[in-house]
Design an enzyme around this catalytic site. Sequence first.
Site, PDB file in Angstrom:
ATOM      1  CG  ASP A 132      36.191 -20.961  49.663  1.00 11.32           C
ATOM      2  OD1 ASP A 132      35.663 -21.233  51.082  1.00 11.32           O
ATOM      3  OD2 ASP A 132      36.049 -19.691  49.298  1.00 11.32           O
ATOM      4  CG  ASP A 187      33.849 -10.991  51.807  1.00 12.72           C
ATOM      5  OD1 ASP A 187      34.608 -11.450  52.505  1.00 12.72           O
ATOM      6  OD2 ASP A 187      32.803 -10.567  52.079  1.00 12.72           O
TER       7      ASP A 187
HETATM    8  C1  BGC Z   1      41.523 -12.151  50.514  1.00 14.55           C
HETATM    9  C2  BGC Z   1      42.810 -12.426  51.126  1.00 14.55           C
HETATM   10  C3  BGC Z   1      42.629 -11.669  52.587  1.00 14.55           C
HETATM   11  C4  BGC Z   1      41.516 -12.536  53.337  1.00 14.55           C
HETATM   12  C5  BGC Z   1      41.410 -11.621  54.646  1.00 14.55           C
HETATM   13  C6  BGC Z   1      40.745 -12.970  51.220  1.00 14.55           C
HETATM   14  O1  BGC Z   1      39.138 -13.018  50.533  1.00 14.55           O
HETATM   15  O2  BGC Z   1      41.713 -13.077  49.124  1.00 14.55           O
HETATM   16  O3  BGC Z   1      43.965 -11.460  50.347  1.00 14.55           O
HETATM   17  O4  BGC Z   1      43.944 -11.576  53.366  1.00 14.55           O
HETATM   18  O5  BGC Z   1      40.393 -12.461  52.378  1.00 14.55           O
HETATM   19  O6  BGC Z   1      40.810 -10.506  54.516  1.00 14.55           O
END
Ligand code: BGC
Length: 581
Positions: A295, A519
Site C-alpha cells: 500500500d 485486517d
Molecule cells: C498487519 C500485519 C500482519 C499482516 C498479515 C497486516 O494487516 O498489519 O501485522 O502481519 O496483516 O496478517
Amino acid sequence: MTGTRTPARKRRTALLAASTLVAGVLGAGGLMQGTAAAAPACTVDYTVVNDWGSGFTASVTVTNNATSTLSNWRVEWDYAGNQKAGQAWNATVSQDGAHVTASAPSWNSTLSAGGSANFGFNGVYSGSNPKPTTFKLNGTTCNVDVQDPDIPDEPDDPTDPPPRGDRVDNPYAGAKVYVNPDWSAQAARSGGRAISNQPTAVWLDRISAIESGSAGENTMGLRDHLDEALEQDADVIQIVTYNLPGRDCAALASQGELGPNEIDRYKREFIDPIAEIVGDPKYAGLRIVNIVEIDSLPNLVTNVGSRATATPQCDEMLANGNYVKGVGYNLATLGQYDNVYNYIDIGHHGWLGWDDNFGASADMLYKAATSEGATVDDVAGFAANVANYGALKEPHFTINDTVNGTSVRQSKWVDWNRYVDEQSYAQAFRQEAVRAGFRSDVGVIIDTSRNGWGGPNRPTAPAAKTNVDSFVENSRIDRRIHTGNWCNQAGAGLGERPKAAPASGIDAYAWIKPPGESDGASEDIPNDEGKRADQMCDPDYGGNARNNNNKSGALPGAPVSGHWFQAQFEELLRNAYPPIN
Ligand code: BGC
C-alpha cells in the site's frame, strides 16, 4: 551494506549455478525447447492507400493481441524519409522530427483483448515514401513474435532482456513453495485442516519479527523460517517486508512502530538485519520472494495533495520522501542477492484502476525502483490485491460489456474504472510498468487468499440486461458494498489455491495475506505494535471519501490486524471458491 555488494553477488552466483540449471529444466515444464514462440503482442498494418508523388493518404490498423484491455492506446513509428503526417481522422497524430505518435481519440480510447482500431491521415513528402518498419503500441514493439512471459527461461529468445544474474524468469515455475508452520498449525486447529498445507507468506511487520515472529500467533523468526524451508526442501519462500516509517498513512489499522522520519532505523534496524540473514550462503539455493511494503507507494499517488481522499500523513510521507527511499533501499539491499526476487505492491483494481491513478502509480514505482541505489534489475515484478478482496475474474461480465448501449463503466459499481477484476488489472499494470521503464520480463503475483466469493450469494449466470446498474449488481461475484472496502469483508471466501504461472504475465496466484489474520480491529484495543482502530473495520461506520461514503462491510468483533480472527476464518472456509472438498 554497500561494501558487501560485489563479493556477495559473486559468492551467490557460484553457489546458485547448479540449482538454477535444475530450475531451468523444471521451469520449462512439458514444453519442448524452441517451440514456445507466441504471436506478436500487437499488430500494426500501415497501408498507403493513395500516393500522388508529393503527398499520400495512409490507413493504419492496430490490433491488440494481448489478453488484456489496453487503455489510451498510442501507436508510434519513425519515418526513414522526410514524410510529414498531417490531417488525421480517428486518432490524434503528431510528429516530432521523424517520430510520429498517433493517440487514441477519446471516444475510442480502449483496445480490448483481440480488438482493433483503424485511423488514417494525409501526409506530404519529397523523394521517396518508404513505409516505416517498426511500430510500437504503448511502448511494446508490434509485428514481432514475442514469447509468453510466463514460460520461464525459454532459450535464445532475441526479445528477452539480459538475465538478472542467475535468476530465473518466474521463481514459482516448477517450484515447491514453503508452508509456514505457524500459520499451518493455527489453520489446522481452527477447522481449516483441509487447506492448512497451503503455502502462505511470512510477514516481517516489525523489527522484533525478524527474531521472534510477526503479530498474533506467529512465533518463528526469519532464520527459523529459512531453516525450516531447507527442511521442507522448498524451492521458494515468500516474505513480506512491511515496516516503513509512517506506515499505513491513509488508515489506522496497520500503523506501525516507526515514526514518519525514522528512515535510518528502517535501514539499519530492519532491512540490514534481514539482508544479513538472507545473505547467509546456506540459503543460497532457496528463492526468496520479497513482497515489498504493501500500500505504501500507491498512497503517495492517490491520497495526497488536493484530492478529496488526501490525508496529512500521506502528504507528509510524500514530502519527506521516506516511502520512496525505504522502498528503494529495500529493493537494492535485498536485491544484491541473486536468489531474492523483489515484487513491489501495486494495490488492486478498485484502487489504481482509474486513469488518474494508473500511470502515475507506475511512474511512482519506477521512481522508487531507481532510488537509493536500486535499479529495475532489482525488480522481478509486482504484487496485486495483497490482503484485499478484489475478484480474480468476474465470470459474468467484462469491462467491454454494454447494456442498451451504455458501457458497464458507467454503472455505479464500476464507476468509470477501467477494470472489473484483478487479473485484467494485473496484466494491464504489467504493461504500464514496462511503459514506465521496468523490464519487459516483469511478472505479477496476485494474492488470491480471500477473493473467492463463493457461497450462497454467488451469482451463477449473467443477470438480465435491463439496465446497466441492475445488470452489474446482479452479475458481479465480488459482493462487497464498494470496491474501496478492505477490512475483514463479510461474505468473502478463500480464493484460488496457490498456483504457478496461471496466465499470461502472471507469475503466480499466491496466498500472501494469511487467511484468518485480521485486517484491523473493530474498536480500539491496546497493543504494542502501533496499531489503532480504523473505522473501516467497524461495521456501523458510514464510510469516507476513499470508499465513496459507503458502509464498511466489515465483520464485527475483529481483533488487531495480524491477529487471529476465528469468525472470519470460518466464513472464508464456508465461502471458499473453488469450494473446499
Ligand atoms: C498487519 C500485519 C500482519 C499482516 C498479515 C497486516 O494487516 O498489519 O501485522 O502481519 O496483516 O496478517
